[in-house]
Design a protein around this motif. Structure first.
Motif, short mmCIF file in Angstrom:
data_model
loop_
_atom_site.label_atom_id
_atom_site.label_comp_id
_atom_site.label_asym_id
_atom_site.label_seq_id
_atom_site.Cartn_x
_atom_site.Cartn_y
_atom_site.Cartn_z
N VAL A 30 0.90 4.26 -2.85
CA VAL A 30 0.70 5.69 -2.56
C VAL A 30 1.89 6.50 -3.02
CG1 VAL A 30 0.42 7.38 -0.71
CG2 VAL A 30 -0.87 5.23 -0.64
N ILE A 41 -3.85 9.21 -1.16
CA ILE A 41 -3.30 9.74 -2.42
C ILE A 41 -3.89 11.11 -2.71
CG2 ILE A 41 -3.22 9.42 -4.92
CD1 ILE A 41 -3.12 6.39 -4.41
N SER A 96 0.82 -1.21 0.00
CA SER A 96 0.00 0.00 0.00
C SER A 96 0.85 1.26 0.00
CB SER A 96 -0.93 -0.01 1.22
OG SER A 96 -1.86 -1.06 1.13
N TRP A 116 -6.51 4.13 1.24
CA TRP A 116 -5.26 4.48 0.59
C TRP A 116 -5.49 5.42 -0.59
CZ3 TRP A 116 -1.64 3.41 3.82
CH2 TRP A 116 -1.79 2.33 4.68
#
Length: 630
Positions: free
Chosen positions: A128, A151, A124, A147
């Motif tokens: 990102v 971003i 993850s 997530w």
């Protein structure tokens, strides 16, 4: 429909695979309701941004390997129809199988380009971090919509807009294709001792059992770098406060709650994204099972996703990397059946959003019109009947609510170890300030850290190399947040240019270390061993039995002028009063990888390769590894 037919037609309907076995189309209202209610919440969640609280997680995230591999920003053609998707490890295998089927259909865009989908596995944090730059992928599938929120928040910070104007979005069209609730995977005999299947079991029972001195019960969970880790960590605060809802900053910082969480953290094996934990021996040490670099085990319980329990019981995988969705820590469960416990206080869901990134061409190629077509076609393919049943067979819950989870041969109908009618209760995420506290909970159980940073600033480090190293080192210092953490610095070239003894990281000490880093200048040769000798001399005879001691050395060349030899350094490190871990970073192709690997072996640390695009991530990874080492 053939692959040579008109592209517009092909975008309207993805051909079905040859229909093999099918589940009976019977409906079960309550099973639908469980997934349906979640999907309604998830759809809302994708439009409500969680906020900057998740940003702190990145400081503790890292790659699963010692050599970070970023997706290069390849200049794909302006008419490319090839879509590269960065996917969470826990769903990667299933999506690769689906992509293979999709590619076999040989669909084409209206201008005749072949549609192709390729999967690359990313944690993850990597999804990102790379999405905020110019990645080599155009779409992402993390394990949670949270997530995607991160971003967007970080993108808005990087590219702020004037008041009253719309913020540019980095995340475009998003679709959910499968979900899986977070559960506690428990060995069958341990589950029965907890009261399964006759009584409901919650987070509290697991915490109590693990903390009881009279029992031999061990459990673990991922760090808050995945949805499973967030659920497990939040549960500790709830249990410590005696609540299931309404966690506030005042409650989370209460002395009794903090003390409970600290003890609960110490009673659990907490794994980071690289599959390592503070209870795990460093590379070269032997664990309880005699294997190198493994978690001391086996565990009785581990927090993961329901799908992983199904896969485990089908013997699809016996590795912890599958259960945690991250890393390569190796098996922690003995062979045998696992039971999925749905905590009675509530849990969270992995919702696997499939999102197209809005790459706008600022730092590399933009998403092409044909890639958007491929995204839409693959989305329809994932939502097709064939794919929804394939995902069900893999243990995920499909988003197609007409599919009966309890009909043969669904994995939910095979045994009573998973329950399609659960979970009955969802955990609610507290406000941003509280979540920041929760995300940092793992630090409560960490011992103080004493680190010497050894940095090569020889002549070959001039220019962008030294600039990148400074940024990475500053990030490393920022990441060290323990109350008792101390950092020193040895800058070397033809000799030791700067020697900064260990400084406590209060405001004054942190400022001093950062000043030393900023004032580094390139020049001279490479007296690497002599610099390491100075660093180990600062650490080996300190008196603090609870602390962790480490040296992190970066060089881009070869030792060519040292008075001390490797064997001298080995005797000093291995014969000192304190165990000093040595992590080494080969910066560029000219570094002496053989020597650096030997140093990491001697110091029971890790060897890393880095370049100017990965050096920051490498130092984040090392910081996490050091802080999670006892």
């Amino acid at each position: 429909m053939s692959g040579t037919q008109d592209g517009k037609e092909q975008e309207q309907a993805v051909p079905s695979e040859a229909k093999l076995s099918r589940f009976p189309p019977r409906r079960q209202f309550f099973a639908f309701a469980v997934v349906g209610c979640f999907l309604l919440c998830a759809c809302g969640m994708t439009t409500v941004r969680a906020g900057a609280w998740i940003a702190g997680i990145l400081s503790g995230e890292s790659s699963a390997t010692s050599e970070v591999k970023r997706a290069a920003a390849y200049p794909w053609p302006s008419n490319s129809a090839s879509l590269t998707v960065a996917v969470s490890p826990s769903v990667a295998e299933s999506l690769r199988e689906r992509a293979g089927k999709f590619n076999g259909l040989r669909l084409r865009t209206p201008d005749g380009e072949m549609m192709q989908v390729e999967m690359v596995t990313r944690s993850s944090s990597e999804i990102v971090a790379e999405s905020l730059q110019q990645p080599g992928f155009q779409a992402v599938v993390p394990d949670s919509s949270l997530w995607l929120d991160l971003i967007e928040v970080r993108w808005a910070t990087l590219f702020p807009t004037e008041s009253g104007t719309l913020t540019a979005s980095r995340v475009g069209q998003t679709t959910l294709f499968a979900v899986s609730p977070v559960v506690i995977a428990v060995q069958l005999n341990a589950a029965q001792q907890l009261g399964w299947p006759h009584q409901s079991i919650g987070w509290q029972e697991v915490h109590t059992r693990a903390a009881a001195p009279s029992t031999n019960f061990s459990w673990g969970h991922p760090s808050p770098e995945s949805i499973s880790g967030i659920a497990a960590t939040l549960s500790k605060f709830h249990a410590g406060a005696g609540i299931t809802r309404g966690l506030t900053t005042e409650i989370a910082t209460r002395a009794d709650v903090v003390d409970y969480v600290r003890q609960a953290e110490r009673a659990a094996i907490v794994l980071g994204a690289n599959g390592r934990s503070h209870a795990e021996p460093m590379q070269g040490e032997r664990g309880a099972n005699g294997e190198e670099g493994k978690v001391k085990g086996p565990l009785d319980a581990f927090v993961t996703q329901e799908q992983a329990v199904i896969a485990w019981n089908r013997s699809s995988d016996r590795g912890l990397s599958w259960l945690s969705g991250e890393g390569k820590a190796g098996p922690v469960f003995p062979n045998g059946q696992l039971v999925a416990i749905y905590p009675k206080e509530g849990t969270l869901w992995a919702d696997y959003p499939f999102a197209l990134l809005e790459l706008d061409g600022r730092a590399g190629p933009a998403v092409t019109r044909n890639q958007r077509s491929t995204y839409r076609a693959f989305t329809r393919f994932l939502l097709s009947e064939d794919s929804q049943y394939a995902l069900l067979e893999a243990g995920f819950r499909p988003v197609d609510l007409t599919i009966d989870l309890m009909a043969e041969p669904s994995p939910f109908a095979e045994t009573g170890i998973v329950d399609p009618l659960s979970p009955q209760t969802l955990l609610t995420l507290p406000p941003q300030p509280v979540l920041e506290i929760v995300m940092d909970a793992w630090r409560l159980s960490m011992p103080p850290v004493n680190v010497m940073l050894v940095v090569d600033t020889s002549d070959s480090m001039k220019g962008s190399k030294l600039s990148g190293a400074k940024i990475a080192l500053q990030g490393f210092v920022d990441q060290m947040q323990g109350d008792g953490d101390r950092i020193g610095l040895v800058e070397f070239g033809s000799g030791v240019k700067q020697f900064g003894s260990l400084h406590m990281l209060d405001a004054e000490g942190r400022g001093h270390v950062l000043y030393m880093i900023e004032s580094m200048q390139a020049g001279g040769s490479t007296r690497l061993i002599d610099a390491l000798w100075a660093a180990q001399s600062e650490l080996t005879d300190l008196v603090d039995s609870e602390a962790t001691y480490a040296i992190v050395v970066l060089t881009d060349g070869r030792d060519n002028d040292s008075e001390y030899r490797l064997r001298d350094l080995q005797r000093a490190i291995q014969g000192g009063q304190n165990q000093v871990f040595v992590h080494t970073v080969a910066f560029g192709r000219d570094a002496d990888a053989g020597l650096l690997e030997d140093l990491a072996r001697i110091g029971k640390g890790r060897f890393y390769r880095a370049d100017e695009t990965t050096i920051e991530e490498i130092y984040r990874q090392i910081a996490t590894s050091i802080q999670m080492t006892e």
